[in-house]
Design a protein around this motif. Structure first.
Motif, PDB file in Angstrom:
ATOM      1  N   PRO A 189      63.606   0.383  -6.574  1.00 27.68           N
ATOM      2  CA  PRO A 189      62.656  -0.924  -6.842  1.00 27.68           C
ATOM      3  C   PRO A 189      63.805  -2.093  -7.043  1.00 27.68           C
ATOM      4  CG  PRO A 189      62.900   0.884  -8.372  1.00 27.68           C
ATOM      5  CD  PRO A 189      63.933   2.051  -7.699  1.00 27.68           C
ATOM      6  N   ASP A 190      65.054  -2.069  -6.702  1.00 29.04           N
ATOM      7  CA  ASP A 190      66.013  -3.524  -6.008  1.00 29.04           C
ATOM      8  C   ASP A 190      65.516  -3.450  -4.864  1.00 29.04           C
ATOM      9  OD1 ASP A 190      66.996  -3.477  -8.212  1.00 29.04           O
ATOM     10  OD2 ASP A 190      68.912  -2.429  -7.953  1.00 29.04           O
ATOM     11  N   ALA A 191      65.765  -2.751  -4.059  1.00 30.03           N
ATOM     12  CA  ALA A 191      65.084  -3.109  -2.683  1.00 30.03           C
ATOM     13  C   ALA A 191      63.986  -3.464  -2.459  1.00 30.03           C
ATOM     14  CB  ALA A 191      65.384  -1.396  -1.773  1.00 30.03           C
ATOM     15  N   PHE A 192      62.774  -3.287  -3.521  1.00 33.23           N
ATOM     16  CA  PHE A 192      62.151  -3.542  -3.376  1.00 33.23           C
ATOM     17  C   PHE A 192      61.399  -4.695  -3.627  1.00 33.23           C
ATOM     18  CE2 PHE A 192      57.060  -3.984  -5.191  1.00 33.23           C
ATOM     19  CZ  PHE A 192      56.484  -3.804  -4.379  1.00 33.23           C
ATOM     20  N   TYR A 193      62.231  -5.159  -4.864  1.00 30.70           N
ATOM     21  CA  TYR A 193      62.014  -6.651  -5.077  1.00 30.70           C
ATOM     22  C   TYR A 193      62.588  -7.767  -3.913  1.00 30.70           C
ATOM     23  CZ  TYR A 193      63.776 -10.905  -8.225  1.00 30.70           C
ATOM     24  OH  TYR A 193      64.054 -12.236  -8.322  1.00 30.70           O
ATOM     25  N   GLY A 194      63.503  -7.424  -3.420  1.00 35.87           N
ATOM     26  CA  GLY A 194      63.542  -8.029  -2.054  1.00 35.87           C
ATOM     27  C   GLY A 194      62.783  -8.300  -1.068  1.00 35.87           C
ATOM     28  N   THR A 195      62.433  -6.476  -0.780  1.00 36.40           N
ATOM     29  CA  THR A 195      61.199  -7.002   0.162  1.00 36.40           C
ATOM     30  C   THR A 195      59.937  -7.507  -0.219  1.00 36.40           C
ATOM     31  OG1 THR A 195      61.946  -4.604   0.624  1.00 36.40           O
ATOM     32  CG2 THR A 195      59.380  -4.947   1.311  1.00 36.40           C
ATOM     33  N   VAL A 196      59.464  -7.728  -1.597  1.00 38.08           N
ATOM     34  CA  VAL A 196      58.499  -8.368  -2.292  1.00 38.08           C
ATOM     35  C   VAL A 196      58.247 -10.013  -2.241  1.00 38.08           C
ATOM     36  CG1 VAL A 196      57.560  -9.445  -4.004  1.00 38.08           C
ATOM     37  CG2 VAL A 196      57.192  -6.447  -3.881  1.00 38.08           C
ATOM     38  N   ASN A 197      60.171 -10.236  -2.106  1.00 32.02           N
ATOM     39  CA  ASN A 197      60.217 -11.803  -1.981  1.00 32.02           C
ATOM     40  C   ASN A 197      60.858 -12.086  -0.832  1.00 32.02           C
ATOM     41  OD1 ASN A 197      60.456 -12.927  -4.722  1.00 32.02           O
ATOM     42  ND2 ASN A 197      60.967 -10.789  -5.340  1.00 32.02           N
ATOM     43  N   ARG A 198      60.677 -11.704   0.061  1.00 29.31           N
ATOM     44  CA  ARG A 198      61.425 -12.000   1.477  1.00 29.31           C
ATOM     45  C   ARG A 198      60.892 -13.025   2.336  1.00 29.31           C
ATOM     46  NH1 ARG A 198      60.340  -9.964   6.859  1.00 29.31           N
ATOM     47  NH2 ARG A 198      62.351  -9.411   8.175  1.00 29.31           N
ATOM     48  N   VAL A 199      61.807 -13.714   2.367  1.00 21.85           N
ATOM     49  CA  VAL A 199      61.400 -15.025   3.078  1.00 21.85           C
ATOM     50  C   VAL A 199      61.457 -14.659   4.677  1.00 21.85           C
ATOM     51  CG1 VAL A 199      61.757 -17.272   3.646  1.00 21.85           C
ATOM     52  CG2 VAL A 199      62.720 -16.522   1.646  1.00 21.85           C
ATOM     53  N   HIS A 200      60.645 -15.021   5.009  1.00 28.93           N
ATOM     54  CA  HIS A 200      60.541 -14.476   6.621  1.00 28.93           C
ATOM     55  C   HIS A 200      59.058 -15.611   7.310  1.00 28.93           C
ATOM     56  CE1 HIS A 200      56.192 -14.443   5.641  1.00 28.93           C
ATOM     57  NE2 HIS A 200      56.370 -13.538   4.501  1.00 28.93           N
ATOM     58  N   LYS A 201      59.551 -16.126   9.232  1.00 26.94           N
ATOM     59  CA  LYS A 201      58.934 -16.682   9.347  1.00 26.94           C
ATOM     60  C   LYS A 201      57.050 -16.497   9.351  1.00 26.94           C
ATOM     61  CE  LYS A 201      62.427 -18.360  12.551  1.00 26.94           C
ATOM     62  NZ  LYS A 201      62.732 -18.645  14.428  1.00 26.94           N
ATOM     63  N   GLY A 202      56.490 -17.798   9.177  1.00 22.72           N
ATOM     64  CA  GLY A 202      54.423 -16.886   9.523  1.00 22.72           C
ATOM     65  C   GLY A 202      54.190 -18.121   9.764  1.00 22.72           C
ATOM     66  N   PHE A 203      52.807 -18.123   9.576  1.00 23.69           N
ATOM     67  CA  PHE A 203      52.068 -19.225   9.946  1.00 23.69           C
ATOM     68  C   PHE A 203      51.039 -19.784   8.587  1.00 23.69           C
ATOM     69  CE2 PHE A 203      52.574 -17.677  14.206  1.00 23.69           C
ATOM     70  CZ  PHE A 203      53.337 -18.459  14.900  1.00 23.69           C
ATOM     71  N   ILE A 204      50.913 -18.437   7.742  1.00 24.04           N
ATOM     72  CA  ILE A 204      50.019 -18.638   7.107  1.00 24.04           C
ATOM     73  C   ILE A 204      50.319 -19.043   5.659  1.00 24.04           C
ATOM     74  CG2 ILE A 204      47.525 -17.674   5.677  1.00 24.04           C
ATOM     75  CD1 ILE A 204      47.651 -18.152   9.341  1.00 24.04           C
ATOM     76  N   ARG A 205      49.128 -20.184   4.820  1.00 25.60           N
ATOM     77  CA  ARG A 205      49.699 -20.600   3.641  1.00 25.60           C
ATOM     78  C   ARG A 205      49.682 -19.679   2.752  1.00 25.60           C
ATOM     79  NH1 ARG A 205      46.839 -22.054  -0.490  1.00 25.60           N
ATOM     80  NH2 ARG A 205      45.021 -22.612   0.790  1.00 25.60           N
ATOM     81  N   THR A 206      49.029 -18.567   3.006  1.00 23.54           N
ATOM     82  CA  THR A 206      48.477 -18.397   1.615  1.00 23.54           C
ATOM     83  C   THR A 206      49.424 -16.711   1.529  1.00 23.54           C
ATOM     84  OG1 THR A 206      46.518 -17.003   2.762  1.00 23.54           O
ATOM     85  CG2 THR A 206      45.627 -18.876   1.897  1.00 23.54           C
ATOM     86  N   GLU A 207      50.049 -16.948   2.484  1.00 19.57           N
ATOM     87  CA  GLU A 207      51.194 -15.540   2.681  1.00 19.57           C
ATOM     88  C   GLU A 207      52.686 -15.813   2.862  1.00 19.57           C
ATOM     89  OE1 GLU A 207      49.812 -13.678   6.593  1.00 19.57           O
ATOM     90  OE2 GLU A 207      47.395 -13.495   5.846  1.00 19.57           O
ATOM     91  N   ALA A 208      52.422 -16.673   2.527  1.00 19.76           N
ATOM     92  CA  ALA A 208      53.687 -17.953   3.140  1.00 19.76           C
ATOM     93  C   ALA A 208      54.273 -17.274   0.892  1.00 19.76           C
ATOM     94  CB  ALA A 208      54.014 -19.655   2.967  1.00 19.76           C
ATOM     95  N   ASP A 209      56.049 -17.465   1.661  1.00 18.06           N
ATOM     96  CA  ASP A 209      56.947 -16.954   0.408  1.00 18.06           C
ATOM     97  C   ASP A 209      56.821 -18.501  -0.022  1.00 18.06           C
ATOM     98  OD1 ASP A 209      59.664 -18.650   1.817  1.00 18.06           O
ATOM     99  OD2 ASP A 209      58.784 -17.203   3.051  1.00 18.06           O
TER     100      ASP A 209
END
Length: 490
Positions: A321-341
């Motif tokens: 779960p700890d690693a999963f929490y980081g994955t869910v909240n991963r800040v990442h490059k991207g173009f799409i507003r609805t998929e943005a962190d």
């Protein structure tokens, strides 16, 4: 209560019911309507809007308003909403209101096709027509004032662009600073592999119920752009699936459930009255965003969600779960507003807000919009837009004439930050409950302190009543800096 008030409310009830029918036509258009029906649906929407517009400005409404007296807060609020609607409708010519409805219904399909082909040029003439119509409407409503401010009132009554620019100006530097720190640190692992889309939909429906969505008064379908539709006892949501990104489905669903729960939880006594729907889009977004982010992406809730993911998809590569929490909240490059962190989401909104202001005031032409978007995006995010569906064509809003809407996304995030601060103070053991997959205390607090009121109070008033302080950007920034500072060690 006066006879005039009773007559007014009986008339308004029918108007509200017709408005719900119009909303159902929109839901059908996005989900099950055959593609060949687009032109006919445009005519249907235009015809229905003509009826609705005529009712909103019916001279009898003005007479009933003048003759009505309010003896309680609910009656005062109903009269306030009806007066505002009457005043606005009276300024907009009948043929303009019908043409906006007809054109935007058709434009939605044209946008979808252009988006699929990454062809902005194919959509630009239609967008120009929509923009021209909304400019005309804004000018009529503004009566010599700022047209964009006038359009904002449809989504966030009482708010001006100048106020929003001040708030957004305070948000931007700290968001950029946080993003730069986070992107300079080692990132949590991302998801890999594929995730069965049928299983995604099954899990999303389960999660919808966990967040209190009443499926006996709603349903979950798929659409190109997730949305919530309806109020009272018929509130429907849509989501979307991606075989390599189940979070898209899960968090789109939670987001839309936030909208839907707001509508379902409004006091049933307000059904088919002006009080029987969310008071503004900013307040609406506060519900979708607090459900999605402060609750749904919390360390506590993702602990429970990790187990559900394993049950749905087996070993998907994130061991604990700890690693999963980081994955869910991963800040990442991207173009799409609805998929943005969470860190970068509002930067997407600020881009749209600024471009929209320029479109409405005439300093930016539709023919130059794609270039302006791409230039601004690269300046803000540091990399170029690779195709139109990742840029100017990604959102449905302008195609359907929702000029003034985008600002409410960030305003809703600000409201959500304030509500989360108050909610966690009121429920000290909230994390233990969320870790067990129990959202009832959190969603119950939101229901009792905000959602049940519907349109009884003005937007900022309902937030202040729930929180105990005037809404401001401070709690959101503090939440983001603490959360992502801990995840990324910055």
């Amino acid at each position: 209560m006066s006879t005039a008030y009773d007559a007014l409310m009986a008339f308004q009830r029918e108007t509200e019911a017709l408005g719900q029918i119009a909303g159902r036509l929109g839901w059908d258009q996005e989900t099950t309507m055959p593609r060949g029906a687009a032109a006919q649906r445009g005519e249907e929407m235009g015809a229905l809007e003509s009826v609705l517009h005529a009712r909103r400005k019916d001279p009898r409404v003005g007479e009933w308003l003048a003759a009505s007296d309010a003896t309680d807060d609910e009656a005062k609020a109903n009269l306030r909403h009806i007066q505002r609607s009457f005043d606005r409708a009276s300024k907009v010519p009948d043929d303009l209101a019908a043409e906006i409805a007809r054109t935007t219904s058709l434009a939605q399909g044209i946008w979808a096709e252009a988006r699929a082909k990454d062809d902005f040029a194919a959509f630009a003439p239609t967008l120009k027509r929509v923009l021209d119509l909304r400019r005309e409407e804004g000018a009529a409503l503004a009566d010599g004032g700022d047209a964009h401010d006038a359009l904002l009132q449809d989504y966030e009554p009482g708010t001006t662009a100048a106020e929003l620019e001040t708030m957004f100006g305070a948000l931007r530097p700290r968001l950029v600073a946080l993003r730069d720190k986070v992107l300079g640190a080692p990132a949590p692992a991302g998801l890999e592999g594929t995730f069965d889309e049928t299983a995604q939909m099954k899990l999303s429906r389960q999660i919808a119920k966990v967040f209190g969505y009443d499926m006996s008064r709603g349903r979950v379908d798929k659409a190109v752009h997730p949305f919530s539709s309806g109020s009272g006892n018929d509130v429907r949501i849509t989501t979307r699936t991606n075989p390599v990104d189940p979070f898209n489905c899960i968090y789109s669903t939670i987001h839309e459930v936030g909208h839907a729960a707001y509508e379902q939880n409004i006091d049933q006594a307000y059904l088919l009255t002006p009080l029987g729907r969310g008071v503004s889009m900013g307040v609406h977004e506060s519900q979708s965003r607090i459900y999605e982010n402060q609750l749904g992406r919390s360390r506590a809730f993702t602990t429970w969600l990790h187990g559900q993911m394993v049950e749905a998809f087996g070993d998907f590569g994130i061991a604990d779960p700890d690693a999963f929490y980081g994955t869910v909240n991963r800040v990442h490059k991207g173009f799409i507003r609805t998929e943005a962190d969470e860190v970068q989401y509002n930067l997407h909104v600020l881009l749209r807000f600024d471009l929209e202001r320029q479109l409405i005031n005439g300093s930016l032409d539709v023919s130059d919009l794609e270039e302006a978007w791409n230039t601004r995006f690269e300046a803000d995010f540091g990399y170029p837009v690779d195709r139109a569906s990742h840029g100017v064509l990604q959102d449905v809003h302008w195609s359907v004439g929702l000029f003034g809407y985008f600002a409410t996304y960030t305003l809703g995030n600000v409201y959500a930050g304030c509500l989360h601060e108050a909610l966690t103070a009121a429920i000290p053991d909230i994390d233990a409950q969320l870790a067990a997959g129990d959202t009832s205390a959190a969603t119950g607090w939101l229901r009792d302190n905000l959602q049940r009121h519907g349109g009884l109070y003005e937007p900022r008033e309902v937030i202040e009543r729930a929180c105990g302080f005037a809404p401001n950007e401070g709690p959101l920034l503090a939440y983001l800096e603490k959360k992502f500072g801990e995840i990324y060690g910055v």
